[in-house]
Scaffold this motif. Structure first.
Motif, mmCIF file in Angstrom:
data_model
loop_
_atom_site.group_PDB
_atom_site.id
_atom_site.type_symbol
_atom_site.label_atom_id
_atom_site.label_comp_id
_atom_site.label_asym_id
_atom_site.label_seq_id
_atom_site.Cartn_x
_atom_site.Cartn_y
_atom_site.Cartn_z
ATOM 1 N N ARG A 97 0.850 -1.185 0.000
ATOM 2 C CA ARG A 97 0.000 0.000 0.000
ATOM 3 C C ARG A 97 0.890 1.242 0.000
ATOM 4 O O ARG A 97 1.821 1.362 0.799
ATOM 5 C CB ARG A 97 -0.892 -0.013 1.254
ATOM 6 C CG ARG A 97 -1.833 1.183 1.362
ATOM 7 C CD ARG A 97 -2.648 1.082 2.647
ATOM 8 N NE ARG A 97 -3.554 2.226 2.763
ATOM 9 C CZ ARG A 97 -4.768 2.275 2.242
ATOM 10 N NH1 ARG A 97 -5.230 1.219 1.570
ATOM 11 N NH2 ARG A 97 -5.528 3.346 2.384
ATOM 12 N N PRO A 98 0.602 2.225 -0.855
ATOM 13 C CA PRO A 98 1.412 3.459 -0.881
ATOM 14 C C PRO A 98 1.115 4.312 0.336
ATOM 15 O O PRO A 98 0.171 4.075 1.089
ATOM 16 C CB PRO A 98 0.978 4.134 -2.179
ATOM 17 C CG PRO A 98 -0.410 3.658 -2.403
ATOM 18 C CD PRO A 98 -0.458 2.247 -1.909
ATOM 19 N N SER A 99 1.914 5.334 0.487
ATOM 20 C CA SER A 99 1.751 6.227 1.628
ATOM 21 C C SER A 99 0.511 7.088 1.447
ATOM 22 O O SER A 99 -0.031 7.246 0.343
ATOM 23 C CB SER A 99 2.992 7.116 1.760
ATOM 24 O OG SER A 99 3.117 7.948 0.620
ATOM 25 N N ASP A 100 0.042 7.589 2.600
ATOM 26 C CA ASP A 100 -1.138 8.458 2.555
ATOM 27 C C ASP A 100 -0.877 9.736 1.750
ATOM 28 O O ASP A 100 -1.805 10.302 1.150
ATOM 29 C CB ASP A 100 -1.552 8.815 3.993
ATOM 30 C CG ASP A 100 -2.063 7.601 4.758
ATOM 31 O OD1 ASP A 100 -2.461 6.627 4.089
ATOM 32 O OD2 ASP A 100 -2.043 7.635 6.001
ATOM 33 N N SER A 101 0.361 10.192 1.737
ATOM 34 C CA SER A 101 0.670 11.401 0.964
ATOM 35 C C SER A 101 0.456 11.169 -0.524
ATOM 36 O O SER A 101 -0.107 12.021 -1.234
ATOM 37 C CB SER A 101 2.129 11.810 1.228
ATOM 38 O OG SER A 101 2.483 12.925 0.437
#
Length: 422
Positions: A97-101
């Protein structure tokens, strides 16, 4: 109304820049998917239609954004048909999962682009509270993003304005400094030019004065200088003629036939004399025979011819040498007379300059007496008969001639009187 295919394309173009990959498009009754570079897709876009069936884009981080027309999110994640609304959905894979940014950036790009294309509804309503909350959160995010964009835009404009003002002020200062420097250089150059022009004018004035003085002096002595220059040239010409005094090639060519004739006559008479002596010597004991008498006569004739020809040839050559020497003497005398004449002219001019009157004629006649006079003695007339007589007589004391029954007897005195009478 459904959004047009061009609107959907602009939304996914912005997502392509944010996600770094290409979107896939599908149309009703078309097999497979298309990209924005396909010619068939460009035809749909140019037609400004609403024939798009679906569109999606996903990147390597597992984020997928898709568009489904005339549908809304349904239970268990499946879209259900709807007569008015269309849905943009974002799915994130659980693994890697990628970062929230990163997710926030994608959501903000999608929200801003939907706002630009006016694809958000005027009011939000739903059957359950979760849908309303999610839509309110989306609107809040869009508003915050827009406000942030506006603030950053204002900050950028302020910074650009400040930089522009500073740049403008720097250019103005540079212009003023450059203009002042150029003005100073112009003033210094004008001063140097004025000094140089003044110096040149002074030099020209001095040179003009010097030239006027020299010209006056030359005018006073122009005749003397010209006369002396001409005298020098003539003296050089005469001296060169004396050093290289020779007969021209044309004259030599005219004399060659005469030399040839004399040489042929000498050779013939000398050969005849030798032949006659040979015949005379081989005649034997017959002292007064016909062969002996004939040979003696021939020997006498050939000897006489040889001596006569030799005398004429010698006399002719001697006459030529005399003429040559006489011309050389005349040339030398001309040089002497010319120097005397130049001295006489100089003396007359100095006399006039000192006494302010002409030199007396008696004095001038005395110093110019016999100038350029032909003082060479008249050459005696060249007579072949005299040369012949000289060659015949030689040192004989008298000559007896029988002329028509009259006998003529001449001694040396008679020959001399005959020469004077001739």
């Amino acid at each position: 109304m459904l959004p047009t295919d061009a609107q959907i394309k602009r939304v996914f173009d912005a997502l392509e820049k944010a996600m770094g990959t290409q979107a896939q498009y599908s149309f009703v009754s078309l097999g497979g998917t298309l990209t924005r570079d396909d010619e068939l897709f460009k035809r749909f876009i140019r037609a400004n239609s609403s024939a798009l069936n679906s569109a999606s884009i996903n990147n390597s981080a597992g984020v997928t954004v898709s568009f489904t027309p005339r549908s809304i999110p349904g239970p268990q994640g499946y879209d259900t048909p709807h007569p008015y609304y269309s849905v943009f959905s974002t799915n994130v894979a659980d693994q890697d999962r990628p970062s929230d940014s990163v997710l926030a950036d994608i959501q903000l790009v999608l929200a801003v682009q939907l706002t630009k294309e006016k694809l958000l509804p005027g009011h939000l309503s739903g059957d359950d509270e979760s849908d309303t909350a999610s839509q309110s959160a989306l609107l809040s995010a869009v508003q915050r993003s827009a406000a942030d964009q506006i603030a950053r835009t204002d900050e950028l404009m302020a910074r650009l304005t400040e930089q522009f003002v500073e740049r403008q002020a720097s250019l103005e200062r540079l212009y003023v400094d450059k203009a002042a420097h150029l003005e100073q250089l112009h003033i210094e150059k004008n001063l140097k030019l004025d000094e140089s022009r003044e110096q040149q004018e002074n030099d020209i004035s001095q040179q003009r004065d010097t030239l006027n003085q020299d010209r006056k002096a030359l005018d006073d002595r122009s005749n003397t200088h010209a006369r002396r220059a001409i005298r020098g040239e003539l003296i050089m010409t005469v001296q060169e003629r004396q050093r290289n005094f020779a007969i021209s090639k044309d004259t030599m060519a005219l004399r060659r036939p005469i030399h040839l004739i004399f040489l042929v006559l000498l050779a013939a008479s000398f050969g005849g004399t030798l032949w006659s002596l040979y015949v005379w010597g081989t005649a034997g004991n017959d002292s007064w025979g016909a062969v002996t008498v004939t040979s003696a006569i021939k020997t006498a004739v050939f000897s006489f011819s040889f001596l006569t020809t030799a005398g004429l040839y010698i006399s002719w050559m001697n006459r030529w040498f005399d003429k040559h020497a006489e011309v050389q003497f005349q040339t030398k005398q001309f040089e002497i007379d010319f120097n005397r004449a130049t001295w006489a002219v100089e003396a007359a001019l100095e006399w006039k300059g000192l006494q302010s009157e002409q030199m007396p004629d008696a004095l001038l006649s005395g110093i110019t007496k016999h100038l350029f006079d032909a003082r060479s003695e008249e050459a005696t007339n060249y007579s072949p008969l005299e040369a012949l007589a000289t060659s015949i007589l030689g040192s004989a004391s008298n000559l007896k001639l029988n002329m028509g029954g009259t006998q003529l007897d001449l001694d040396r005195k008679g020959i001399a009187k005959l020469k004077s009478a001739e």
